[in-house]
Scaffold this active site. Sequence first.
Site, PDB file in Angstrom:
ATOM      1  N   GLY A   1       0.506   2.068  15.367  1.00 48.76           N
ATOM      2  CA  GLY A   1      -0.244   2.040  14.116  1.00 48.76           C
ATOM      3  C   GLY A   1      -1.014   0.732  14.017  1.00 48.76           C
ATOM      4  N   VAL A   2      -1.467   0.415  12.820  1.00 50.04           N
ATOM      5  CA  VAL A   2      -2.330  -0.754  12.650  1.00 50.04           C
ATOM      6  C   VAL A   2      -1.637  -2.045  13.089  1.00 50.04           C
ATOM      7  CG1 VAL A   2      -1.788  -0.839  10.148  1.00 50.04           C
ATOM      8  CG2 VAL A   2      -3.747  -2.064  10.998  1.00 50.04           C
TER       9      VAL A   2
ATOM     10  N   GLN B   1      -5.198   7.330   3.311  1.00 50.71           N
ATOM     11  CA  GLN B   1      -6.458   7.870   2.779  1.00 50.71           C
ATOM     12  C   GLN B   1      -7.246   6.816   2.023  1.00 50.71           C
ATOM     13  OE1 GLN B   1      -5.359  11.134   0.243  1.00 50.71           O
ATOM     14  NE2 GLN B   1      -4.838  12.489   1.946  1.00 50.71           N
ATOM     15  N   GLY B   2      -6.651   6.375   0.899  1.00 51.65           N
ATOM     16  CA  GLY B   2      -7.395   5.631  -0.122  1.00 51.65           C
ATOM     17  C   GLY B   2      -8.179   4.459   0.408  1.00 51.65           C
ATOM     18  N   GLY B   3      -7.497   3.581   1.176  1.00 50.75           N
ATOM     19  CA  GLY B   3      -8.257   2.478   1.702  1.00 50.75           C
ATOM     20  C   GLY B   3      -7.441   1.246   2.025  1.00 50.75           C
TER      21      GLY B   3
ATOM     22  N   GLU C   1      -7.766   1.218  -7.451  1.00 53.49           N
ATOM     23  CA  GLU C   1      -6.540   2.013  -7.461  1.00 53.49           C
ATOM     24  C   GLU C   1      -5.596   1.381  -8.468  1.00 53.49           C
ATOM     25  OE1 GLU C   1      -5.152   2.434  -3.425  1.00 53.49           O
ATOM     26  OE2 GLU C   1      -6.757   3.808  -2.903  1.00 53.49           O
TER      27      GLU C   1
ATOM     28  N   HIS D   1       5.060   8.284  -3.992  1.00 51.04           N
ATOM     29  CA  HIS D   1       3.670   8.433  -4.443  1.00 51.04           C
ATOM     30  C   HIS D   1       3.651   9.486  -5.539  1.00 51.04           C
ATOM     31  CE1 HIS D   1      -0.650   8.936  -4.444  1.00 51.04           C
ATOM     32  NE2 HIS D   1      -0.751   7.927  -3.606  1.00 51.04           N
TER      33      HIS D   1
ATOM     34  N   ARG E   1       2.433   2.106  -9.563  1.00 49.08           N
ATOM     35  CA  ARG E   1       2.755   3.393  -8.946  1.00 49.08           C
ATOM     36  C   ARG E   1       4.147   3.902  -9.330  1.00 49.08           C
ATOM     37  NH1 ARG E   1       1.223   4.038  -2.693  1.00 49.08           N
ATOM     38  NH2 ARG E   1      -0.868   4.096  -3.568  1.00 49.08           N
TER      39      ARG E   1
ATOM     40  N   HIS F   1       6.966   7.904   0.053  1.00 51.43           N
ATOM     41  CA  HIS F   1       5.677   7.493   0.626  1.00 51.43           C
ATOM     42  C   HIS F   1       5.762   6.218   1.455  1.00 51.43           C
ATOM     43  CE1 HIS F   1       1.339   7.294   0.839  1.00 51.43           C
ATOM     44  NE2 HIS F   1       1.298   6.109   0.232  1.00 51.43           N
TER      45      HIS F   1
ATOM     46  N   ARG G   1       5.133  -1.884  -3.827  1.00 51.26           N
ATOM     47  CA  ARG G   1       3.897  -2.292  -3.145  1.00 51.26           C
ATOM     48  C   ARG G   1       2.656  -1.952  -3.963  1.00 51.26           C
ATOM     49  NH1 ARG G   1       0.411   0.674   0.302  1.00 51.26           N
ATOM     50  NH2 ARG G   1       1.745   2.419  -0.181  1.00 51.26           N
TER      51      ARG G   1
ATOM     52  N   SER H   1      -0.996  -2.009   2.396  1.00 48.22           N
ATOM     53  CA  SER H   1      -0.226  -1.920   3.642  1.00 48.22           C
ATOM     54  C   SER H   1      -1.092  -1.937   4.896  1.00 48.22           C
ATOM     55  CB  SER H   1       0.670  -0.689   3.638  1.00 48.22           C
ATOM     56  OG  SER H   1      -0.029   0.417   3.189  1.00 48.22           O
ATOM     57  N   LEU H   2      -2.295  -1.384   4.848  1.00 50.11           N
ATOM     58  CA  LEU H   2      -3.154  -1.483   6.039  1.00 50.11           C
ATOM     59  C   LEU H   2      -3.505  -2.948   6.285  1.00 50.11           C
ATOM     60  CD1 LEU H   2      -5.505   1.621   5.500  1.00 50.11           C
ATOM     61  CD2 LEU H   2      -3.700   1.383   7.213  1.00 50.11           C
TER      62      LEU H   2
HETATM   63  C1  SIN Z   1      -3.409   6.504  -1.465  1.00 50.31           C
HETATM   64  O1  SIN Z   1      -4.494   6.734  -0.940  1.00 50.31           O
HETATM   65  O2  SIN Z   1      -3.106   6.828  -2.600  1.00 50.31           O
HETATM   66  C2  SIN Z   1      -2.392   5.776  -0.664  1.00 50.31           C
HETATM   67  C3  SIN Z   1      -2.706   4.363  -0.664  1.00 50.31           C
HETATM   68  C4  SIN Z   1      -1.486   3.588  -0.410  1.00 50.31           C
HETATM   69  O3  SIN Z   1      -0.387   4.130  -0.322  1.00 50.31           O
HETATM   70  O4  SIN Z   1      -1.603   2.364  -0.309  1.00 50.31           O
END
Ligand code: SIN
Length: 559
Positions: free
Chosen positions: A43-44, A76-78, A142, A258, A304, A368, A403, A408-409
């Site tokens: 992964g990353v 997905q989100g970023g 977000e 999530h 979250r 998640h 988090r 996380s990315l």
């Molecule tokens: C999402 O796209 O909702 C996930 C983003 C994340 O878990 O950081």
Amino acid sequence: MEPHLSPSNFHLTKPIRSRSFHSVSLESMAVGTRCDFLIMGAGVAGLRAALELAPHGNVLVVTKESVSESNTHYAQGGIAVAMEGDEDIELHLEDTIAAGDGLVHRPAAQILVSEGPLRVEELIDWGAHFDSKNGRLLRTREAAHSRPRILHANGDATGAEISRSLAAMAHAQSSIHFAEWTTVASLVTEDGRVIGADLLDAENRLHRLSARSVLIAAGGAGQVYSDTTNPAVATGDGIALAAFAGAELADMEFFQFHPTALSLPGVPRFLLSEALRGEGAVLRNDRGERFMERYHPNLELAPRDVVARAVAREGMGSAPGELHPVFLDMRHVIAIDLHMRFPGITAFLAQHALDLHRDLIPIRPAAHYLMGGIRTSLEGRTSLQGLYAAGEAASTGLHGANRLASNSLLEGLVFGARAAQAMLVDALPPEEPHELSAQSMLQTPPIEEIEALISRLQQAMGHFAGLLRDESLLQQGIAAQVEIQSDIDSCTRRNSKITRRLIEAKSLACVAGAILRAALARTESRGAHFRNDFPRRDDAQFLKHSIYRCNQSVAFEPL
Ligand code: SIN
């Protein structure tokens, strides 16, 4: 720790299976049965570390499936990053600390937000394409972010683009090799130092490989729950292997759910990105009420954990086990073409005759992200010499109890590079190799038995260690985990064989045990960990990280 199979049984005969032209057999590497740096996970964090290490020796990246099959790929989100200077960085720090509910290790968060911009710029230079307009990067918002700072790629495929660009860069380095479809079966230690690993190939042959140092970047453990957004590979193997070898784990009670995973019978718990709410989606119960008004002033963009518990509560019926539907509603968002902005999500929904512009979308929380993991320093050093960890498998204290979305990315980029730098500083010199070599023909244990054990564990975890916990539930969960663990051990003894699925079952049972015991010990509610019997945060007793050891003890240490 002694390797669990006797070396006298082994002789090296056949190569690890290759499924892409970048994969290698161990024999074809110049290093033979040893490499300089062994990385578990593609992964990353693993790929970023590999790129840092590449100029300094042979790197072998081991991954259970293809390089593209990681949690990173499905993000997905970023990626959250503050690229507008010091004030922006300071706000990102504050948001990260606020989301973590008192438990964020500030120096770790400081490193994330201040080194993050450089790592993202570097990634862009290496060929990652983030969505932009008129030459300016587009940013979305977000939950719990005070300003829009989330970069995204191809609308809702940010992880896939990061994974693609890092893998392309890694494939271009002659010193980086990949062993795909290969599972790490155990870590090999000598005098308390990790000196290599046993690798299981796709044909169930075991190979022993020595390394100057080993990095675990194998991601999280969403598969410990039956309801998860994580792919099948996310079975916590890296975390469990580290624990089996004697490394400390930290903050295992904090598992983030999530709030908005798709909830359709017989359909995978597909992630409906938080970015949907960032672009205006609201949540409704089965009476059509926008219920977040009753839970938090920030409504759908509350932290979250708050949103996830609210969705869970709104979905509870009056009878045990009775569930009411809860919905994500985006029908009012007409200023954006949702098919353009979220192509992956809209395509998946279309397969199930749902359309964001037209329909209420049924949702429910799903496991998640694990905030805890292998306890590391800010440089990725674990409590074992020779062993490093980064990304979701690691716990630097960065995320605290919860988090911040899309951190996380960035964590993988920043702490993957840092762990690699520490590996370079600490590594044994190359002239001191450990010559290890092993291989064994093994048969497959009955797959149904293992699948049934995993499924029992997942059901038990959802029931006893989900979003809302209490002492009685957690005690019942521990009893279930102990029984399942013993059934897995007995299955192993009866078959005296090893397979990937058996390794995964052991890993899941280990991770489940750590989550349950740490959750029982933390008699307060904080971030993602909510106890019905201790519903308040207790700073006097619990402004501390939990430390879990393989002997199943839990201790608390101040921040
Ligand atoms: C999402 O796209 O909702 C996930 C983003 C994340 O878990 O950081």
